[in-house]
Design an enzyme around this catalytic site. Structure first.
Site, PDB file in Angstrom:
ATOM      1  N   ASP A 478       0.855  -1.175   0.000  1.00  0.00           N
ATOM      2  CA  ASP A 478       0.000   0.000   0.000  1.00  0.00           C
ATOM      3  C   ASP A 478       0.897   1.232   0.000  1.00  0.00           C
ATOM      4  OD1 ASP A 478      -2.983   0.930   0.668  1.00  0.00           O
ATOM      5  OD2 ASP A 478      -1.583   2.185   1.817  1.00  0.00           O
ATOM      6  N   ILE A 479       0.473   2.267  -0.769  1.00  0.00           N
ATOM      7  CA  ILE A 479       1.237   3.519  -0.812  1.00  0.00           C
ATOM      8  C   ILE A 479       0.927   4.298   0.469  1.00  0.00           C
ATOM      9  CG2 ILE A 479       1.633   5.671  -2.066  1.00  0.00           C
ATOM     10  CD1 ILE A 479       0.724   4.263  -4.596  1.00  0.00           C
ATOM     11  N   GLU A 521      -5.011   2.558  -3.756  1.00  0.00           N
ATOM     12  CA  GLU A 521      -3.544   2.617  -3.747  1.00  0.00           C
ATOM     13  C   GLU A 521      -2.935   1.296  -3.292  1.00  0.00           C
ATOM     14  OE1 GLU A 521      -4.847   4.159   0.302  1.00  0.00           O
ATOM     15  OE2 GLU A 521      -5.589   4.092  -1.751  1.00  0.00           O
TER      16      GLU A 521
END
Length: 602
Positions: A478-479, A521
């Site tokens: 995950d960003i 994301e």
């Protein structure tokens, strides 16, 4: 009969023609022999008649002379002396002087003196057939002299002289007859000799004709026919370059030249057929292989493999416009080395690149030629001194979606224009189908596989890992603080971050790994044949790739430092897919809860 088998002697052309000539000669011999005999008999008869006429003239004169001098018994003795002299001189067998009643008055054969011939005697019937004396002298009769000897008897008249009327007042056409016999036994001997001569002549002539026929046929007919037969046999055996070396100027030479022309046309047509078969086989294999190509990369690989195998070029480059607004170019050289390069933009943008793009892939590619192929939408054949053989555009709905470059090599084959057109149509259709399929299974923004396709592939990989016993790892990432990026810089900047992260992920993974945009994301990475240790190493590598270099935000060159958090798990024995994904999510949550920009194992 086998075409290459030797010909039996009795079937050879000289023997058959020579035999035919012998039959004709044998048929002509009896005719020639009969004609020669007829000619010989005619000459003999004419000679005997001439002798008989001379004898008759002399004896008639002598008889008239003796009679006018006072005829008595001495007259006939004198006549016999003259007749004997004439017989010897004229080669007659005997000479007889006959009265009109057929009584022998004088003869060179004393035994016949005084003999009276009746009407039935040989030769008399000819003149007295109707009981009346004939005057059509000379008369010839063939008979036997009683000793088995064949003779010809010629009857000639003793002409009545003017002075004879003093003693013979009665009207008489002639005073008497001369019967002159000629021996014909030598004619039979001559006939036998002529027959022997004829047979010897026929044998010598037949041998000469046979030898001459053998030589002439061998030189003028058989030798050219033998060469023609050998060349024909070679041509039938597959030697398409079989030709007659030096056809003559006669009819057989003309046949030989026609054969050479025919063989040359056959060789040309067979070459064209072979090329057509190769090209049709190429199209067939291409269609079969492309029918199973579901991705653009599969289409590129299939086309490059088949064309490299068939065309033997020095270099092949296949550039394709991808759905996510990028071009992708795969290449392979003659040695089998290959590579791939990607860039932003479509095919038109690729062709306009001057300092990079195509020239970075293949130095021989001319961008002007690429633009020309795209503008004219047809294959462009390059000059012989060019490093590029041709540039082939691929279209879909009238719009170019790919370009193929073939580098010229020492063994590069050529394809017919029609084949190239068909190739462009089929590959263009396959590219379009692959693009549609890729669009259905990929995320439109990042170009990574979408969640639906990724979930299906995860199920397939779990089944294969269990069946074949290999390790399977899963990474969820995950960003970090992505919502802050959208709120601060706007959603376009957020999209740019997502695209940049996707490019770096794709560039750092193996060809067999599957990157998936799981949602928002969040990304999921499938790593077949990778245990937990390998998965952790890959995750740490990805974390550094993202964190060590800022990501571009816009065209103005603005950048932003971004980090990611990752959770890594290895599939357990008989572990369901939902449980595997759940464990990866939990590891990701621990990484985010532990301060972000870190990797956690599940």
């Amino acid at each position: 009969m086998n075409a290459g088998a030797p010909i039996a002697w009795h079937r050879r052309l000289p023997v058959r023609l020579g035999g035919g000539m012998l039959v004709i000669l044998a048929a002509c011999l009896p005719i020639l022999f009969a004609w020669q005999n007829q000619e010989a008999e005619t000459r003999g008869r004419e000679e005997r008649q001439q002798h008989a006429e001379r004898i008759s003239t002399l004896i008639s004169g002598a008889l008239s002379e003796r009679m006018l001098a006072g005829g008595d018994a001495q007259v006939w003795r004198d006549v016999e002396e003259v007749a004997e002299a004439m017989r010897v001189a004229g080669t007659a067998l005997r000479v007889q002087v006959l009265s009109t009643q057929g009584v022998v008055k004088a003869s060179t054969d004393a035994a016949l003196r005084g003999h009276a011939y009746g009407m039935e005697a040989a030769g008399c019937v000819t003149c007295h057939a109707a009981g009346q004396p004939a005057v059509a002298f000379p008369v010839l009769a063939s008979l036997d002299d009683g000793e088995g000897r064949p003779i010809t008897r010629i009857f000639t008249p003793i002409a009545k002289q003017p002075a004879c009327v003093r003693c013979h007042a009665q009207e008489e056409a002639f005073r008497g007859m001369l019967a002159i016999d000629f021996d014909r036994s030598d004619e039979e001997t001559a006939r036998q000799e002529r027959l022997v001569e004829m047979l010897v002549f026929a044998a010598v002539s037949a041998l000469g004709i046979f030898l001459l026929m053998e030589w002439l046929l061998g030189r003028l007919v058989l030798h050219p026919l033998r060469e023609l037969g050998q060349a024909t046999q070679a041509l039938a055996g597959g030697r398409l370059d079989a030709r007659l070396a030096s056809p003559g100027e006669d009819e057989l030479g003309q046949v030989g030249r026609h054969f050479n022309d025919m063989a040359a046309r056959i060789q040309t047509q067979m070459g064209e057929l072979a090329r057509n078969n190769q090209e049709l086989d190429l199209l067939y294999r291409l269609m079969v292989d492309l029918s199973g190509s579901l991705s653009v990369a599969d289409v590129q690989g299939t086309v490059l493999h088949l064309l490299r195998e068939r065309l033997r070029p020095d270099y092949l480059a296949f550039a394709v416009e991808c759905n996510e607004g990028e071009w992708d170019c795969a290449w392979v050289d003659r040695q089998g080395q290959s590579g791939r390069q990607r860039g932003r933009g479509g095919i038109e943008e690729l062709a306009w690149l001057r300092d990079e793009g195509l020239r970075a892939i293949a130095p021989f590619i001319d961008n002007d030629t690429s633009r020309r192929a795209l503008a004219e939408q047809r294959v462009i054949h390059m000059p012989a001194d060019s490093g590029c053989a041709c540039v082939l555009p691929f279209l879909h709905n009238g719009r170019p979606i790919g370009l193929l470059y073939a580098g010229r090599g020492p063994e590069t084959a050529t394809l017919d224009q029609e084949i190239l057109d068909n190739l462009a149509v089929h590959v263009g259709l396959a590219l379009s189908n692959a693009r549609n399929f890729t669009h259905a299974i990929t995320d439109g923004l990042t170009g990574l596989y979408n969640k639906r396709y990724g979930s299906g592939r995860l199920g397939d990989l779990i089944y294969d890992a269990r069946r074949y016993g290999y390790a399977l790892s899963l990474i969820m990432l995950d960003i970090d603080h992505f919502k802050r990026v959208n709120d601060t810089y706007g959603h376009p900047a957020g999209d740019a971050v997502l695209q940049a992260v996707a490019r770096r992920l794709r560039g750092a993974l193996r060809q067999s790994d599957l990157p998936v945009r799981y949602g928002g994301e969040e990304f999921m990475l499938l790593l077949p044949h990778a245990d937990l240790a390998h998965g952790l190493a890959v995750a740490e590598k990805l974390r550094r790739v993202i964190a060590d270099e800022s990501l571009p935000l816009n065209a103005e060159g603005d950048t932003l430092a971004v980090t990611i958090s990752l959770g890594v798990v290895q599939m357990g024995v008989d572990e369901p897919m939902e449980q595997l994904v759940g464990r990866a999510d939990q590891a990701l949550y621990r990484a985010k809860g532990g301060g972000r920009n870190r990797v956690e194992a599940g």
